[in-house]
Design a protein around this motif. Structure first.
Motif, short mmCIF file in Angstrom:
data_model
loop_
_atom_site.label_atom_id
_atom_site.label_comp_id
_atom_site.label_asym_id
_atom_site.label_seq_id
_atom_site.Cartn_x
_atom_site.Cartn_y
_atom_site.Cartn_z
N SER A 1 -9.77 -81.11 -110.09
CA SER A 1 -11.09 -81.00 -109.82
C SER A 1 -12.01 -81.58 -110.82
CB SER A 1 -11.29 -79.69 -109.15
OG SER A 1 -11.09 -78.74 -110.27
N GLN A 2 -11.69 -81.50 -112.11
CA GLN A 2 -12.44 -81.55 -113.28
C GLN A 2 -13.05 -83.07 -113.29
OE1 GLN A 2 -9.41 -80.10 -113.10
NE2 GLN A 2 -9.95 -77.99 -114.37
N LEU A 3 -12.23 -83.98 -112.75
CA LEU A 3 -12.88 -85.33 -112.38
C LEU A 3 -14.02 -85.68 -112.15
CD1 LEU A 3 -9.56 -87.38 -111.27
CD2 LEU A 3 -10.23 -86.88 -113.59
N GLY A 4 -14.73 -84.49 -111.33
CA GLY A 4 -15.81 -84.38 -110.83
C GLY A 4 -17.07 -84.33 -112.04
N PRO B 1 -1.13 -89.88 -122.39
CA PRO B 1 -1.40 -88.99 -123.44
C PRO B 1 -2.77 -88.36 -123.49
CG PRO B 1 -0.70 -91.30 -124.23
CD PRO B 1 -1.07 -91.59 -122.76
N ASP B 2 -2.61 -87.13 -123.82
CA ASP B 2 -4.05 -86.22 -123.75
C ASP B 2 -4.95 -86.75 -124.78
OD1 ASP B 2 -3.02 -84.64 -121.99
OD2 ASP B 2 -2.54 -82.84 -123.08
N ILE C 1 -15.03 -94.89 -124.74
CA ILE C 1 -14.18 -95.79 -123.90
C ILE C 1 -14.98 -95.65 -122.33
CG2 ILE C 1 -12.66 -94.05 -122.70
CD1 ILE C 1 -10.27 -96.14 -123.25
N ARG C 2 -14.76 -97.13 -121.84
CA ARG C 2 -15.48 -97.31 -120.67
C ARG C 2 -14.25 -97.22 -119.55
NH1 ARG C 2 -19.33 -96.70 -124.71
NH2 ARG C 2 -21.38 -97.27 -124.11
N PRO C 3 -13.40 -98.32 -119.69
CA PRO C 3 -12.57 -98.54 -118.65
C PRO C 3 -11.08 -98.06 -119.22
CG PRO C 3 -13.02 -100.62 -119.50
CD PRO C 3 -13.76 -99.71 -120.37
N ILE C 4 -10.39 -97.00 -118.43
CA ILE C 4 -8.89 -97.12 -118.71
C ILE C 4 -8.03 -97.72 -117.57
CG2 ILE C 4 -7.10 -95.21 -118.95
CD1 ILE C 4 -9.13 -93.34 -120.32
N LEU C 5 -7.33 -98.72 -117.90
CA LEU C 5 -6.70 -99.40 -116.73
C LEU C 5 -5.30 -99.37 -117.11
CD1 LEU C 5 -8.83 -102.56 -116.70
CD2 LEU C 5 -9.26 -100.18 -115.57
N LEU C 6 -4.48 -98.22 -116.35
CA LEU C 6 -3.06 -98.11 -116.53
C LEU C 6 -2.41 -98.17 -115.26
CD1 LEU C 6 -3.30 -94.83 -118.57
CD2 LEU C 6 -3.38 -97.30 -119.25
N LEU D 1 -9.11 -85.48 -119.92
CA LEU D 1 -9.68 -86.95 -119.83
C LEU D 1 -11.20 -86.62 -119.12
CD1 LEU D 1 -6.87 -89.48 -118.23
CD2 LEU D 1 -7.86 -88.92 -120.62
N SER D 2 -11.37 -85.72 -118.50
CA SER D 2 -12.60 -85.21 -117.73
C SER D 2 -13.76 -85.19 -118.82
CB SER D 2 -12.54 -83.97 -116.96
OG SER D 2 -12.14 -82.89 -117.58
N SER D 3 -13.53 -85.30 -119.95
CA SER D 3 -14.62 -84.93 -121.08
C SER D 3 -15.06 -86.40 -121.49
CB SER D 3 -13.81 -84.39 -122.31
OG SER D 3 -13.03 -84.99 -122.95
N LEU D 4 -14.36 -87.38 -120.83
CA LEU D 4 -14.96 -88.98 -121.28
C LEU D 4 -16.27 -89.10 -120.52
CD1 LEU D 4 -11.36 -90.61 -121.33
CD2 LEU D 4 -12.82 -89.75 -123.52
#
Length: 878
Positions: free
Chosen positions: A207-210, A158-159, A167-172, A185-188
């Protein structure tokens, strides 16, 4: 709109998301509780009830709770004391954590969890939750931990999770999620761990994960991501673990990744990445401990700077295209546990010893795995190889042009679990010390030049599961002690092993694969083969096995491949084979099998190929099942077969005579009895008359005759050539002590029968001497003429003994009395006079042996198959 109206609208909207039961509970509370003011939505009392009802709604969707974890979720306890529920300190009536990990729960995740607005941690990992991740999770603004790993969740990510800014960890990881990684998600900015591995995610890595500046661990393994690794990942200055294995990524590793000095572990195995590793890799990544790059297309040399990252514990470069020498300074890596360079092109130095680096590895006292197999490493295997770490559990050197021998002190590596030194130029013997490797489960020494015997000490390794010694020069017998091992795979084919197959080996119930073919093994196939109910593969071809195929093979219910070709098996094909419903390949070709082809072979459901060629089978060929397609079976060189599919071009089978009706059973019995009685009377009269006539003819004494000095001088080479190399096509009989072959002597084109003694059969050599002595001075018209004897050495240096007799073209009396049904009954029929003549001939021969021979001879095996007929149907006896 004023603020009061805004508050009213917000209250109405919040009431819509709670269930009707909650609404009526609030109405009841409004009438029963003595209060001086209205209860607001945000009041502590309402929050208490909201959390309880949210938990009840979550429980209502769980339809399997095998451990009874949710049995405490009832009105007997306050919900803050329910299993897996934690309430806060500052807000003791509000749920702050929900931890139900590994509880075996099954069902969808209720969106009502979003009503737990004080929730900071959700851990539902290790269950069987399915359906989608509720989008409502995005309203949990206080959420810091989300762990939904190891479930069966589906749909996309989900967006709305991007709204959980704390949130610190997202474990999916370990779910069935699909789609792409949401760019939002890159805004977290506080996200530290993002685990999305082992799902079905697709697309490029954004690339936004950077932008995830706090990210420490990123795991995207086992998905279907494609494209290249984003250069922007080099901006993740806090990144310590990068795991992107088992995807479809291609291209180079971005140079920016090599500048992540904080990184500890990199795993990029099983992709399509290529390029060279930078020479200064150990300098730019000084904290690197794990570098896993196997199953890609990397080239170039292994960087000599690796030891500068002194904390290295795991290096896995296997299944790439690395070349050049192995760095000599790897011994500086004191914490090295795994070094895997298998399946590359390292080594290959001209005139150099590519194995010199092994000595330096003695300093790696924690080394557990050393895999160097399938490279170009040259040189003599150093004796110091077995002075490596005593923690070693896996050692692989196979598939290299290594020479030398296996050191005798191999027992130093007493923790070894797997030893692979195959496909090399290693010579010498297998040291007895291998029997001290009590933890060994796999011993792979195949395709070498090993000789000598298989050490019986191997039987001391009771936990040995795989013993692979094929394609060597091993001699002697198969050790009986192997029966002590819990073997699953035994591969001994293509050696020089002799003797019989130990029944102890075929008494190992765990056996799944047995390869003992292409050895000069003798004797029978042990009846104990029926103990191997797990056996899937049995290869015993190209031996000298005799006797019948044991009927106990029917108990091998897991059999898929049964290969017994090119032996000397006799008798019929066991009917019990019809139990082997899972068999895929059955090869019984090139034996001496006789009788009919069992019709039950038609019913094998998965049989892919059947080979019964070059036997003595007779009767009709089935036409169903595998026999429908002539490319899936072979019955060539069985001269007495008929019928089958047209492609075989076999003669038609004779039609069975129709049954005649109208005569009663009792009448047929009476007629038969009368016919027999009359036949016996007539036969006795004729026999007496003819016997008197023949006896007068035989009363003249036979002249003394001796074969001394009259033997034809023949060598092993002469007989080998005469019989076509003792071909199975020329085999005309098998006896207790040997086999009989038809042949044509080269010097005068005489057609002969050559009886070759099986000297490995107990008593065969003595039988040869006895027959030579007995036949030396025996001469009678009704005894098969002996032409010569041969006592020599064969082409392999083995003792060879044979007797050469006159060939009887009309075969044995057995075939004339009991002709096979293949359209030649009239050709092989005998009239009454011929039968009496043959009986008198046999009696004359026995009378000579008993009364007129220089010493009395007693024939102990008188039967029709031992009475041979010459062209005139005179019965010489063998």
């Amino acid at each position: 709109m004023d603020h009061s109206n805004h508050r009213n609208i917000s209250s109405r909207m919040e009431l819509r998301i709670i269930c009707p039961r909650t609404f009526w509970s609030l109405i009841l509370l409004a009438f029963l509780l003595p209060c001086t003011k209205c209860i607001g939505i945000g009041s502590p009392a309402l929050g208490n009830e909201t959390d309880r009802l949210a938990l009840i709604a979550f429980k209502d969707l769980i339809y399997d709770d095998p451990s009874g974890i949710l049995s405490s979720w009832n009105d007997s306890f306050h919900f803050c004391k329910w299993e897996g529920v934690t309430c806060g300190r500052r807000h003791p009536q509000r749920v702050t954590a929900l931890n139900l990990m590994s509880s075996g729960l099954v069902g969808p995740i209720s969106p009502h969890i979003a009503n737990l607005t004080f929730l900071r941690s959700i851990n539902l990992s290790g269950n069987s939750f399915h359906d989608e991740i509720p989008r409502e999770f995005g309203r949990l603004f206080r959420l810091r931990v989300l762990d939904l790993s190891d479930n069966g969740l589906q749909g996309g990510i989900p967006d709305d999770l991007s709204n959980c800014s704390e949130i610190r960890p997202i474990l999916l990881d370990k779910n069935k999620l699909v789609g792409r990684i949401p760019v939002k998600l890159s805004s977290l900015s506080k996200l530290e761990r993002l685990y999305l591995g082992r799902n079905n995610l697709v697309g490029n890595i954004p690339s936004q994960l950077g932008n995830l500046s706090s990210l420490v661990s990123l795991s995207l393994r086992d998905n279907s991501f494609e494209g290249s690794i984003p250069n922007e990942l080099g901006r993740l200055v806090k990144l310590q673990f990068l795991q992107i294995s088992a995807n479809n990524l291609s291209g180079l590793i971005p140079p920016s990744v090599y500048n992540l000095s904080s990184i500890i572990g990199i795993s990029m195995v099983t992709n399509r990445l290529h390029g060279n590793l930078p020479a200064n890799l150990g300098l730019t990544l000084p904290n690197l401990q794990k570098l896993l790059l196997s199953t890609n297309a990397f080239t170039g040399q292994i960087p000599f700077s690796l030891p500068n990252a002194s904390g290295f514990s795991m290096v896995d470069f296997s299944y790439n295209k690395f070349s050049g020498p192995v760095p000599e300074n790897l011994g500086r890596l004191k914490d090295l546990r795994i070094l895997n360079l298998a399946n590359n092109n390292v080594g290959g130095g001209e005139g150099e010893d590519d194995l010199s680096f092994l000595t330096s590895l003695i300093n790696c006292s924690h080394l557990e795995v050393l895999e160097l197999s399938s490279n170009q490493l040259r040189g003599v295997l150093p004796a110091t190889i077995f002075n490596l770490s005593t923690h070693m559990i896996e050692l692989g050197l196979g598939g290299n042009p290594i020479s030398g021998s296996i050191p005798t002190d191999i027992s130093n590596l007493f923790k070894l679990n797997k030893l692979w030194i195959s496909e090399t130029f290693i010579m010498g013997t297998i040291p007895n010390g291998v029997g001290k490797l009590q933890n060994l489960e796999g011993l792979y020494l195949y395709s070498n030049r090993l000789s000598g015997r298989i050490p019986s000490a191997i039987g001391n390794i009771t936990g040995l599961a795989i013993l692979s010694l094929y394609e060597n020069r091993l001699q002697g017998r198969i050790p009986l002690s192997l029966g002590n091992c819990r073997l699953e795979t035994l591969s001994l084919r293509r050696n020089e092993l002799n003797g019989t197959i130990p029944k102890e080996v075929f008494s190992i119930p765990s056996l799944v694969e047995v390869e003992i073919g292409e050895n000069p093994l003798v004797g029978s196939l042990p009846l104990e083969v029926g103990n191997l109910q797990r056996l899937r593969y049995l290869h015993a071809a190209y031996n000298k096995l005799t006797g019948e195929i044991p009927s106990t093979v029917r108990n091998c219910l897991s059999m898929e491949f049964l290969i017994l070709s090119n032996n000397l098996f006799q008798g019929a094909i066991p009917l019990g084979l019809n139990n082997l419903k899972g068999i895929k390949l059955l090869d019984l070709s090139h034996n001496n099998l006789s009788g009919h082809i069992p019709v039950t072979l038609e019913k094998f459901p998965v049989l892919e190929y059947l080979d019964l060629s070059s036997n003595n089978l007779n009767g009709p060929v089935p036409t169903e099942g595998v026999f429908k397609n002539s490319t899936k079976f072979s019955v060539l060189r069985n001269k007495e077969l008929c019928g089958g599919v047209p492609q075989l071009r076999l003669p038609a089978c004779p039609e069975k005579a129709p049954k005649k009706h109208g005569m009663s059973i009792s009448l047929r019995v009476i007629i038969s009895m009368v016919s027999v009685v009359l036949g016996l009377i007539l036969s006795s009269f004729l026999f007496a008359t003819l016997f008197r006539v023949r006896r007068k003819a035989n009363e003249r004494p036979l002249p003394a005759f001796s074969l001394e000095g009259q033997f034809l001088n023949v060598s092993y080479a002469d007989l080998f050539k005469a019989t076509g190399g003792f071909s199975l096509d020329n085999l005309i009989g098998v006896g207790s002590y040997g086999s009989v072959y038809k042949g044509v002597l080269d010097h005068d084109q005489t057609c002969v029968a050559v009886k070759v003694f099986n000297l490995q059969q107990r008593g065969a050599s003595r039988s040869f001497m006895v027959e030579c002595e007995a036949l030396r001075n025996i001469r009678h018209r009704n005894l098969v003429k002996i032409i010569t004897a041969c006592s020599s050495i064969d082409f392999e240096g083995n003792e060879f003994k044979a007797l050469v007799f006159e060939y009887m073209p009309n075969g044995s009396l057995e075939k004339w009395l009991h002709p096979s049904v293949h359209g030649k009954q009239e050709l092989w029929s005998l009239n009454l006079i011929q039968r009496l003549d043959i009986a008198i001939d046999v009696a004359s021969a026995l009378e000579y042996l008993h009364h007129h021979c220089h010493m009395q001879v007693i024939h102990r095996d008188l039967k029709p198959s031992n009475v041979l007929l010459d062209p005139a149907l005179i019965a010489p006896k063998k």
